[in-house]
Design a protein around this motif. Structure first.
Motif, PDB file in Angstrom:
ATOM      1  N   LYS A   1       1.126  -1.046   0.297  1.00  0.00           N
ATOM      2  CA  LYS A   1       0.041  -0.274  -0.067  1.00  0.00           C
ATOM      3  C   LYS A   1       0.604   0.799   0.220  1.00  0.00           C
ATOM      4  CE  LYS A   1      -2.999   2.554   3.152  1.00  0.00           C
ATOM      5  NZ  LYS A   1      -3.631   2.745   4.797  1.00  0.00           N
ATOM      6  N   VAL A   2       1.603   1.476   0.597  1.00  0.00           N
ATOM      7  CA  VAL A   2       2.843   2.334   0.908  1.00  0.00           C
ATOM      8  C   VAL A   2       3.501   2.589  -0.410  1.00  0.00           C
ATOM      9  CG1 VAL A   2       4.822   3.247   1.838  1.00  0.00           C
ATOM     10  CG2 VAL A   2       2.633   2.091   3.555  1.00  0.00           C
TER      11      VAL A   2
ATOM     12  N   ALA B   1      -9.998  -3.575   2.911  1.00  0.00           N
ATOM     13  CA  ALA B   1      -8.629  -3.487   4.080  1.00  0.00           C
ATOM     14  C   ALA B   1      -7.628  -2.218   3.813  1.00  0.00           C
ATOM     15  CB  ALA B   1      -8.443  -5.269   4.263  1.00  0.00           C
ATOM     16  N   LEU B   2      -7.156  -1.909   3.385  1.00  0.00           N
ATOM     17  CA  LEU B   2      -6.477  -1.116   3.085  1.00  0.00           C
ATOM     18  C   LEU B   2      -6.185   0.488   3.565  1.00  0.00           C
ATOM     19  CD1 LEU B   2      -4.492  -2.003  -0.509  1.00  0.00           C
ATOM     20  CD2 LEU B   2      -3.580  -2.861   2.524  1.00  0.00           C
ATOM     21  N   TRP B   3      -8.572   1.202   3.983  1.00  0.00           N
ATOM     22  CA  TRP B   3      -8.225   2.188   3.827  1.00  0.00           C
ATOM     23  C   TRP B   3      -8.368   1.624   5.270  1.00  0.00           C
ATOM     24  CZ3 TRP B   3     -13.082   4.212   2.118  1.00  0.00           C
ATOM     25  CH2 TRP B   3     -13.646   4.048   0.115  1.00  0.00           C
TER      26      TRP B   3
ATOM     27  N   THR C   1     -13.662   1.156  10.229  1.00  0.00           N
ATOM     28  CA  THR C   1     -13.720   0.350  11.299  1.00  0.00           C
ATOM     29  C   THR C   1     -13.287   0.300  12.616  1.00  0.00           C
ATOM     30  OG1 THR C   1     -12.122  -1.404  10.747  1.00  0.00           O
ATOM     31  CG2 THR C   1     -13.720  -1.855   8.664  1.00  0.00           C
ATOM     32  N   GLY C   2     -12.686   0.623  12.652  1.00  0.00           N
ATOM     33  CA  GLY C   2     -12.162   1.145  13.975  1.00  0.00           C
ATOM     34  C   GLY C   2     -10.884   0.578  14.522  1.00  0.00           C
ATOM     35  N   TYR C   3     -10.311   0.617  14.356  1.00  0.00           N
ATOM     36  CA  TYR C   3      -8.701   0.141  14.495  1.00  0.00           C
ATOM     37  C   TYR C   3      -8.537   1.333  15.223  1.00  0.00           C
ATOM     38  CZ  TYR C   3      -4.167  -0.189  14.350  1.00  0.00           C
ATOM     39  OH  TYR C   3      -2.462  -0.103  14.287  1.00  0.00           O
TER      40      TYR C   3
ATOM     41  N   THR D   1     -11.042  -6.795  10.097  1.00  0.00           N
ATOM     42  CA  THR D   1     -10.827  -5.991   8.990  1.00  0.00           C
ATOM     43  C   THR D   1     -10.591  -6.780   7.667  1.00  0.00           C
ATOM     44  OG1 THR D   1     -11.529  -4.024  10.557  1.00  0.00           O
ATOM     45  CG2 THR D   1     -10.580  -3.721   7.410  1.00  0.00           C
ATOM     46  N   TYR D   2      -9.075  -7.635   7.297  1.00  0.00           N
ATOM     47  CA  TYR D   2      -8.690  -7.721   6.781  1.00  0.00           C
ATOM     48  C   TYR D   2      -9.757  -9.484   6.278  1.00  0.00           C
ATOM     49  CZ  TYR D   2      -4.714  -4.793   5.450  1.00  0.00           C
ATOM     50  OH  TYR D   2      -3.450  -4.951   5.576  1.00  0.00           O
TER      51      TYR D   2
END
Length: 272
Positions: A12-13, A95-97, A126-128, A75-76
């Motif tokens: 993602k990065v 999930a990458l959000w 999702t609350g992480y 989430t994943y």
């Protein structure tokens, strides 16, 4: 060993960084038989070093707290494409959000350093992050998190309730600008604020936080995506560039833009 979710975050990065994307394009073009082998090898090594630096940084950062790790894993595991097809969510989430490992720890570090008791999140997903902040707060601390999507509110509340720290989290569902007005009407203020919502409203969120005194004197606003896909420095006048400049020109705050992840800004309200 690097987990599957960690590998996705590293990828993602690289996806968010325009310089890395250019290197990937060069690496593909270097398949041309006229290209000297050492050129392609050097480009490949540069890409490998980008990933290795990211992986090393994560390995040298203390691990996710239990509740935050649980939410990351759940989430994943979510079938996001299927949920979108069924109309349960209004966007093609991924999930990458997730803000991801590293940003949760920065916020926990800020909370402990400032001895903060009240935290606000604008853009929950999702609350992480909400969970990471709740786990860093003292027993009498509280997190308020704002989220527009009803389905995300539903699953996050369920996950929060599975943890000891979840009771500290208050979810406000609806347009975040309206939620900020309501919080101000209730007389609420916050020591630490995390902003990771719709980019076109970043400047509006920032101004409300200050104009309505939601961000306490001496408090810190951490804004994610302040180097959003490279647009702020490759396309002057883009949405996030205008946000960064609005913050920089506001005499009520001090700002540091860090080239971490997709850009992380630390914005301190002057005062205490």
């Amino acid at each position: 060993m690097t987990s599957q979710s960690s590998l996705k975050l590293i990828n993602k990065v690289r996806t968010l960084d325009p310089a890395s994307k250019l290197l990937e394009q060069l690496y593909t073009r270097a398949d041309n038989p006229d290209t000297p082998p050492d050129v392609r090898a050097t480009i490949g090594r540069a890409l490998e070093l980008i990933d290795t630096r990211e992986e090393y940084s994560r390995e040298m950062t203390y691990a996710d707290s239990p509740g935050a790790r649980m939410i990351c894993e759940k989430t994943y595991a979510m079938p996001w494409q299927q949920l979108y097809k069924e109309g349960k969510v209004g966007a093609e989430f991924s999930a990458l959000w997730l803000s991801g490992t590293g940003e949760g720890q920065i916020l926990q570090f800020l909370i402990r350093m400032q001895k903060a008791k009240r935290a606000l999140e604008i853009g929950m997903f999702t609350g992480y992050v909400a969970m990471a902040m709740a786990e860093a707060l003292p027993e009498d601390g509280a997190v308020v998190t704002c989220e527009f999507e009803p389905y995300l509110v539903e699953i996050a509340r369920k996950w929060f309730d599975e943890t000891p720290s979840g009771k500290r989290i208050d979810i406000r569902q609806g347009p975040a600008l309206d939620s900020l007005d309501q919080l101000a009407a209730e007389g609420q203020t916050f020591d630490v604020v995390y902003l990771d919502a719709d980019k076109p409203n970043y400047t509006a969120y920032f101004k409300k936080l200050l104009d309505l005194d939601l961000l306490a004197a001496g408090g810190t606003l951490m804004a994610d995506n302040s180097l959003y896909y490279g647009y702020p420095y490759t396309q002057p006048g883009s949405t996030v560039d205008l946000f960064n400049k609005a913050v920089m020109e506001d005499s009520r705050v001090e700002q540091i833009v860090l080239p971490l992840f997709d850009g992380v800004s630390l914005i301190r309200r002057k005062g205490e």
